[in-house]
Structures are given as C-alpha cells and as structure tokens.
Design a protein around this motif. Sequence first.
Motif, short mmCIF file in Angstrom:
data_model
loop_
_atom_site.label_atom_id
_atom_site.label_comp_id
_atom_site.label_asym_id
_atom_site.label_seq_id
_atom_site.Cartn_x
_atom_site.Cartn_y
_atom_site.Cartn_z
N GLU A 102 -10.05 17.27 56.93
CA GLU A 102 -11.49 17.06 56.80
C GLU A 102 -12.28 18.25 57.33
O GLU A 102 -13.35 18.57 56.82
N TYR A 103 -11.74 18.91 58.33
CA TYR A 103 -12.39 20.12 58.84
C TYR A 103 -12.43 21.18 57.76
O TYR A 103 -13.39 21.94 57.64
N MET A 104 -11.38 21.23 56.92
CA MET A 104 -11.34 22.20 55.82
C MET A 104 -12.50 22.00 54.86
O MET A 104 -13.07 22.94 54.31
N LYS A 105 -12.87 20.74 54.63
CA LYS A 105 -13.98 20.45 53.73
C LYS A 105 -15.29 20.99 54.29
O LYS A 105 -16.17 21.42 53.55
N VAL A 106 -15.42 20.95 55.62
CA VAL A 106 -16.62 21.49 56.26
C VAL A 106 -16.67 23.01 56.08
O VAL A 106 -17.73 23.59 55.85
N LEU A 107 -15.51 23.65 56.14
CA LEU A 107 -15.45 25.11 55.96
C LEU A 107 -15.94 25.53 54.58
O LEU A 107 -16.51 26.61 54.41
N ASP A 108 -15.71 24.67 53.61
CA ASP A 108 -16.14 24.99 52.25
C ASP A 108 -17.64 25.22 52.16
O ASP A 108 -18.12 25.95 51.29
N ASN A 109 -18.40 24.59 53.03
CA ASN A 109 -19.85 24.71 53.00
C ASN A 109 -20.41 25.51 54.18
O ASN A 109 -21.60 25.45 54.46
N MET A 110 -19.54 26.24 54.84
CA MET A 110 -19.97 27.04 55.98
C MET A 110 -20.73 28.28 55.48
O MET A 110 -20.36 28.89 54.48
N PRO A 111 -21.81 28.65 56.15
CA PRO A 111 -22.54 29.87 55.76
C PRO A 111 -21.61 31.07 55.72
O PRO A 111 -20.72 31.21 56.56
N ASP A 112 -21.83 31.95 54.76
CA ASP A 112 -20.92 33.07 54.55
C ASP A 112 -20.88 34.05 55.71
O ASP A 112 -19.91 34.77 55.89
N ARG A 113 -21.96 34.11 56.48
CA ARG A 113 -21.98 35.06 57.59
C ARG A 113 -21.35 34.51 58.86
O ARG A 113 -21.41 35.14 59.90
N ILE A 114 -20.78 33.34 58.76
CA ILE A 114 -19.99 32.82 59.87
C ILE A 114 -18.52 32.94 59.49
O ILE A 114 -18.07 32.39 58.49
N LYS A 115 -17.76 33.68 60.29
CA LYS A 115 -16.34 33.87 60.02
C LYS A 115 -15.53 32.88 60.85
O LYS A 115 -15.52 32.95 62.07
N PRO A 116 -14.85 31.95 60.19
CA PRO A 116 -14.10 30.93 60.94
C PRO A 116 -12.66 31.36 61.19
O PRO A 116 -12.04 32.06 60.39
#
Length: 395
Positions: A102-116
């Motif tokens: 489920e965390y992966m789904k959140v990454l899909d919508n993470m702002p591009d300037r945030i590097k996870p």
Amino acid sequence: MKSQKGRYGKVKYGKEKICLAYCKPLAKYDLVSKKWSNKVSKEESGKAFSRVIYNREFGKKADDEKEKYTSFIMLDGTRVENFSGDGKRNGINSISGWGMSEYMKVLDNMPDRIKPTAILVDNDGPLEEQSRLLAEYINKLKSDKNCKKVILFGQSKCGCMSIASLKYLKPENLDKLDVQLYQAPFLGTLLASPLNLYKKIDSLYEGLSNNFLSSLINSVQQVVIPTKKRIKKVMKKEDKNFLTQKIKEIYWQTLSRSHMDFDVAELGNSGIPKEYEDRYDQEFLGNMFNKATLERMKQIKVTNITTKCTDRTLKRLNSFATALYASSKLLFDEDVDGMVPLRSSSHIEKVCKRNGIPLKTKHIRDGHHYPTGDITLIKEIIGPIFKKKQVELER
C-alpha cells in the motif's frame, strides 16, 4: 516528468522478486566478530542492512540532476527477506511485497521533486550500530548540494533509531532535517520480550473465558469471516492450550532472535532468554535521551505521531488492522496499537517537555502499528508531509 500511476512494479533481486524495486545490501553485521562487513553474500542478503532504490531513480535526464529535491527516507523496521517471498529463511510463508504494497501506491502519487528511498534493517546488528550507519547515509545525502531537505520517517524501532542517529550526524547536516516518528517504543514493547510475552500467552489458557473469545470473534467476524470459523473449530475442541501454543509458534518463527527485536525489549524488564542475552543491548533504550542527543533534538524538527487500536480500527477493512486489533485485545491491558503501548510511544513527549525541547505531536484515531500495509492509514500519516514539502520546494 509527471507521476504515473502504477509505474513502480516488481523488480528482480537475484532470482527473487522484490515489490519495492531494487534492493541493495549495504552492510552485514557479524555476531562473532562484532563488526560490519561491506561484502554481503547472497545467503546473508536477506538479513542485511540495505537500501531500497525505486524505479523513479533510473532513466533520469541530465537536467533532472540539477534540480533541488527533498529526500524522503522510510524506515519501517523490517528486513529484506520480509519482502522477498522466500519463506525458507525465516520459517514462514512470506508474500512478495508483504507489508509495503500500500505504501507503493502512495509513491505513485508522490511529487516528482521528492526522492523516496527506504532503509531495511540488519537482523543482527545492534540498533545503536545501525543508527550510526543511518547517520552515515544521511551525511552522504546532505553532501549533495541539490539535496535541499531530508525527511526521516521512522516507524516503530526505526523511530528510536532515528533519534539515536542524531548524535552521529555532522553538525552542519542538522539543518533542514525533519524527523517524523510513528509509534516508536521508547520504553520498549512486550512483543520484543519473549519470556514476558510467553507468560502473558500462558495466562490466556486460564484467564480467557468463552464469553470474551466470543465477543472478540463477533467483532472480528464482521471483517474476516474465516477467522470466526477457525477459532470456533479450536473452541469446539475445548482446547485453549492449542491456541496459545500456536500463537507462541508463530511469534518465534517471525522473531529475529537477535538485536533487531531484542534491543526494544521492555525497558527494566527485558524478558530476554539467557541464551540470547549477548544479542541484547539494554543501553540502546536506556541511554536513548543522553545529553548529546537532547542537544541535537533542539536543532531539528521532530514530530511524534501516535495511535491506538479501537473497535473502529476494524472498519479500516484491512488484514493488518484486524490482526493488530486482535493482538491489542488478547495480549495487552492498556492502550496499544497492536504492538507498541501508547505510554511507550508517547514517552518522548514527557522527555521533551522536561528538557524544554520543541516537539510537534499528532494522534491518528483508530489506527494500528503497520501503516505501510494499509492505504487509508499511510495516506493519513504521510500524505500531508508530501503536500507540505512540495509547497516549500516550489517557493
């Protein structure tokens, strides 16, 4: 470069599949020599201190390297093998991507300037030593002039590691460091104290009435019908001992049996078996808030996020929520998220108040211990962090 839904798929790690992306072992701790080795064998890679590299770090244009960014580091206190799907290593049938889907789904919508990225812990390294490695990684990140901020999200034992790492950071790297803690067991937890837990489990044999079990089943069965059927089968045998022994068996199979878990045993009453005492560092929690650490805490932003299981936790319709709700009812006599008592995770608030240290607090209603496997909970916790940091980056 726009965010695209579903772009982070399963990536091979050797012959296995890791849901998170590519997993790079950084070091492995040897219990005999009591030293770290940067050379990690394939056999040991499942339990090594590792970094997760997401797909969004690959295929970047040259211009992208010049952009300012915020580094977001997720530390959720698990090992590589928990995501590998290889149950042979720890005796259980893991599922590829277990716990982070489920965390992966959140990454899909993470702002591009945030590097996870994510750091997965070593099975055997003392948590104090792993805190030092974490600090070395942050120091390296901050050496990049384009890294504007670092957000450290420490869940559970990794919340304790996040605080412990502060004293190892270079002074100049404390600038623009944002530490987010989620249910960190600063006073330890029963679930990291085997002997104490076994006493509690044994008490289930005598202490639990059929009425209590029926009440628990009625609450849970609204979400997970098979659970009701399984427990009813046990009760028909009138063999509660079978249930308690099964709980012990599952617990011991999933336990690291080393520093990864033992270092957050209950403070002052560890409950560590004698044969494993050399894998327990009582000073980790006992000396957590030393003078050096308290001084560093005054120089950064720290947010303590707490939660607890309630009857409404079941309405999240999530398997983790259901299991942790059952744990909170069966094993604890206090407010707890299924694994860590609220008094333990909120202890830092008393420490900060006593020492005049600014601390932001947030309480999530009806939550549980494992948000990375629950889309509604993880969005509620880290969603606002991303939105806030994106606004700051665009200024």
